[in-house]
Design an enzyme around this catalytic site. Structure first.
Site, PDB file in Angstrom:
ATOM      1  CG  ASP A 170      -0.882  17.753 -21.828  1.00 26.38           C
ATOM      2  OD1 ASP A 170      -0.246  16.676 -21.773  1.00 26.38           O
ATOM      3  OD2 ASP A 170      -2.103  17.808 -22.062  1.00 26.38           O
TER       4      ASP A 170
ATOM      5  CE1 TYR B   8      -4.048   1.998   0.379  1.00 24.75           C
ATOM      6  CE2 TYR B   8      -2.571   3.404   1.658  1.00 24.75           C
ATOM      7  CZ  TYR B   8      -3.766   3.219   0.970  1.00 24.75           C
ATOM      8  OH  TYR B   8      -4.659   4.246   0.866  1.00 24.75           O
TER       9      TYR B   8
ATOM     10  CB  THR C 191     -11.881  17.335 -24.420  1.00 22.58           C
ATOM     11  OG1 THR C 191     -11.001  16.225 -24.314  1.00 22.58           O
ATOM     12  CG2 THR C 191     -12.256  17.555 -25.888  1.00 22.58           C
TER      13      THR C 191
ATOM     14  CG  PHE D 217     -16.479  14.349 -27.154  1.00 25.40           C
ATOM     15  CD1 PHE D 217     -16.324  15.530 -26.451  1.00 25.40           C
ATOM     16  CD2 PHE D 217     -15.635  13.296 -26.871  1.00 25.40           C
ATOM     17  CE1 PHE D 217     -15.327  15.655 -25.482  1.00 25.40           C
ATOM     18  CE2 PHE D 217     -14.641  13.417 -25.918  1.00 25.40           C
ATOM     19  CZ  PHE D 217     -14.499  14.605 -25.211  1.00 25.40           C
TER      20      PHE D 217
ATOM     21  CE  LYS E  60      -3.527  10.143 -24.566  1.00 22.92           C
ATOM     22  NZ  LYS E  60      -4.377  10.167 -23.375  1.00 22.92           N
TER      23      LYS E  60
HETATM   24  C1  P61 Z   1      -6.840  10.925 -26.794  1.00 24.94           C
HETATM   25  F1  P61 Z   1     -11.686  11.915 -26.982  1.00 24.94           F
HETATM   26  N1  P61 Z   1      -6.086  12.006 -24.831  1.00 24.94           N
HETATM   27  O1  P61 Z   1      -6.146  11.747 -27.443  1.00 24.94           O
HETATM   28  P1  P61 Z   1      -6.181  10.764 -19.994  1.00 24.94           P
HETATM   29  N2  P61 Z   1      -3.729  15.706 -22.483  1.00 24.94           N
HETATM   30  C2  P61 Z   1      -3.670  15.311 -23.760  1.00 24.94           C
HETATM   31  C3  P61 Z   1      -4.369  14.186 -24.142  1.00 24.94           C
HETATM   32  O2  P61 Z   1      -4.308  13.800 -25.413  1.00 24.94           O
HETATM   33  C4  P61 Z   1      -5.154  13.453 -23.179  1.00 24.94           C
HETATM   34  C5  P61 Z   1      -5.174  13.929 -21.846  1.00 24.94           C
HETATM   35  C6  P61 Z   1      -4.456  15.042 -21.527  1.00 24.94           C
HETATM   36  C7  P61 Z   1      -6.873  11.063 -25.339  1.00 24.94           C
HETATM   37  C8  P61 Z   1      -7.892  10.278 -24.549  1.00 24.94           C
HETATM   38  C9  P61 Z   1      -9.138  11.086 -24.621  1.00 24.94           C
HETATM   39  O3  P61 Z   1     -11.809  14.072 -25.493  1.00 24.94           O
HETATM   40  C10 P61 Z   1     -11.030  13.034 -25.107  1.00 24.94           C
HETATM   41  O4  P61 Z   1      -5.129   9.796 -19.601  1.00 24.94           O
HETATM   42  C11 P61 Z   1      -2.863  16.080 -24.723  1.00 24.94           C
HETATM   43  O5  P61 Z   1      -7.019  10.316 -21.138  1.00 24.94           O
HETATM   44  O6  P61 Z   1      -7.015  11.164 -18.815  1.00 24.94           O
HETATM   45  C12 P61 Z   1      -5.915  12.340 -23.556  1.00 24.94           C
HETATM   46  O7  P61 Z   1      -5.368  12.045 -20.457  1.00 24.94           O
HETATM   47  C13 P61 Z   1      -5.982  13.234 -20.798  1.00 24.94           C
HETATM   48  C14 P61 Z   1      -9.947  10.999 -25.721  1.00 24.94           C
HETATM   49  C15 P61 Z   1      -9.329  12.113 -23.736  1.00 24.94           C
HETATM   50  C16 P61 Z   1     -10.899  11.966 -25.937  1.00 24.94           C
HETATM   51  C17 P61 Z   1     -10.304  13.080 -23.967  1.00 24.94           C
HETATM   52  O8  P61 Z   1      -7.461  10.010 -27.320  1.00 24.94           O
END
Ligand code: P61
Length: 473
Positions: free
Chosen positions: A228, A85, A138, A462, A271
């Site tokens: 970011d 933990y 988003t 969306f 990513k």
């Molecule tokens: C993606 F449709 N991206 O691109 P989390 N910052 C940035 C991202 O690209 C991101 C996050 C923060 C996604 C997943 C996703 O409207 C959407 O780990 C540059 O997903 O929480 C995530 O990171 C957030 C798809 C997120 C979406 C939001 O596909």
């Protein structure tokens, strides 16, 4: 330092052959469906690709988030999970990897990117403060707004033009930023929110020169600069490729130099970091760190796991080291480019230059007969799925949502459908199949009708919205 560019055997001898720097050890069967099955599945999903069952999808280009293939080393690391933990040894491995490769001092793990966005927004934004950034994302903007912040887009104008060939379309327009600071006063700026690369602009990079200038401007006004870092390794590749003085610098060195100009970062490790789940937040300032570390226990979990299993943190630590290898990143972006070049050769309108993680089809140009309120990008995603079972993602008016104050739709300049390439998952043959399917729906575009939204959730609409096909005029 002289950088030895490890290239494929063909490239070392100047041949045009190209290949991934790995081989496949395990495979997952893909399911192929009939047109009738896809019609039914899409109808049940309300024409929203987020609502499809993945079993009904053939090639899944919805996202590159958490969809990558882990290496044998990472899977071996999963067996070394210390599920204590508190004080898991995997946390310390992760901390060392982030400190070593990104260069920040203090680390807070989170379950994924938005967990980190939530924490930094709550701690660093006071109600009514502005958060300037290089185009909205988003979840990022939503967390900034939920914390009482007002997002202001200060990206260069070129970023909103799908055809503009600026090599660093993710850059911040320092003039726009300075105007905001002068108008509102530095005290009204929570921090500058810089993303490398810029997802919604098409995976476009920020230059090293831009982050240096930004640092100087922030210092002049006493404003913090947070990054970011979700696709910052991909951003480093573009700096190596396009910015004078970096051609012989390893990706790892460029990444660290860039991060060194910022005060901290949040990360969706799903990513660049090559894991299926995970995120982190990292800052240099001790007091801020203590606040974040206190808040993480409220929302995510103890500060040495932040909602993750020990094994997830181990896989992430290994993934970080793999992600900065030059051969990896060159092949990752090379595959995206391969698809982009095929589509460009066939005259299909896409965002140029091709970015790091995806091809963005320009739905406004693709379906020039549709109004934006007829959801051209959502329509394109639906048609592509119907044609071939390939899943993509709307990045246009549905994703942009509504203005929190007026309640009106945002009408973003970019109305795009994203073909997002997971890391180390699909082959060049899959890319050929994708390109041919896009071409087929492009050739049939004149007869395509748009959509109307029939269900709209309040937050991040969306993801769960439902649509219906417009009837023939
Ligand atoms: C993606 F449709 N991206 O691109 P989390 N910052 C940035 C991202 O690209 C991101 C996050 C923060 C996604 C997943 C996703 O409207 C959407 O780990 C540059 O997903 O929480 C995530 O990171 C957030 C798809 C997120 C979406 C939001 O596909």
């Amino acid at each position: 330092m002289t950088h030895i560019n490890p290239q494929t055997m063909g490239q070392q001898f100047g041949r045009r052959s190209w290949a991934e720097p790995w081989k496949i050890k395990m495979v997952e069967r893909l399911r192929m469906t009939t047109r009738e099955e896809r019609e039914r599945a899409l109808g049940e999903a309300g024409f929203n690709t987020f609502l499809l069952k993945s079993d009904d999808v053939y090639i899944d280009l919805l996202t590159d988030s958490g969809t990558g293939a882990m290496s044998d080393q990472q899977w071996a690391g999963m067996m070394l999970g210390d599920e204590a933990y508190a004080g898991s040894r995997n946390f310390y491995h992760l901390e060392t990897a982030i400190q070593g490769y990104y260069g920040y001092k203090h680390i807070v793990p989170t379950h994924q990117g938005r967990g980190a966005e939530h924490l930094i927004s709550q701690v660093a934004i006071k109600k009514g403060q502005y958060v300037p950034g290089n185009m909205y994302f988003t979840t990022t903007r939503l967390h900034q707004e939920l914390a009482g912040g007002i997002f202001v887009d200060v990206i260069i104008d070129e970023a909103h033009d799908p055809e503009n060939l600026n090599p660093f379309k993710g850059n911040i327009d320092l003039g726009k930023l300075e105007t905001l600071i002068r108008r509102e006063g530095a005290g009204k700026i929570a921090y500058v929110s810089l993303a490398g690369t810029v997802n919604m602009a098409g995976g476009q990079p920020v230059s090293m020169a831009n982050v240096k200038d930004l640092r100087a401007l922030c210092d002049k006004h006493g404003i913090k600069l947070y990054l970011d870092a979700t696709r910052m390794v991909e951003n480093a590749f573009f700096i190596q490729e396009r910015e004078a003085g970096y051609a012989n610098q390893p990706i790892a060195a460029i990444l660290k130099e860039f991060c060194g100009h910022t005060d901290g970062a949040w990360m969706s490790a799903k990513k660049d970091n090559l894991v299926n789940i995970g995120g982190w937040l990292a800052v240099n300032e001790r007091v801020l760190f203590e606040e974040l570390r206190n808040l993480v226990v409220v929302y995510e979990g103890l500060h040495t796991y932040g909602g993750l299993a020990g094994r997830d943190m181990e896989a992430m630590a290994i993934g970080i080291a793999e992600s900065v290898e030059d051969a990896h990143i060159r092949s990752r972006i090379g595959q995206v480019r391969y698809l982009g070049e095929l589509l460009t050769d066939w005259g299909i309108p896409i965002v140029q230059p091709v970015g790091g993680h995806a091809i963005f089809l320009n739905a406004k140009a693709f379906y020039s007969h549709l109004k934006q309120i007829e959801f051209p990008a959502q329509t394109l995603a639906a048609e592509l799925y119907l044609d071939s079972g390939i899943r993509s993602m709307e990045r246009g008016i549905a994703s942009a949502g509504r203005d929190a104050k007026t309640g009106d739709h945002y009408y973003p300049k970019l109305e795009l459908t994203r073909l997002t390439i997971p890391r180390r998952v699909y082959t060049q043959a899959h890319m050929d199949v994708v390109a041919e399917s896009v071409k087929a729906i492009f050739d049939a575009r004149a007869a395509t009708r748009g959509l109307k939204m029939i269900y709209e959730p309040k937050y991040l609409r969306f993801f769960q919205a439902r649509f219906e096909r417009l009837s023939a005029k």
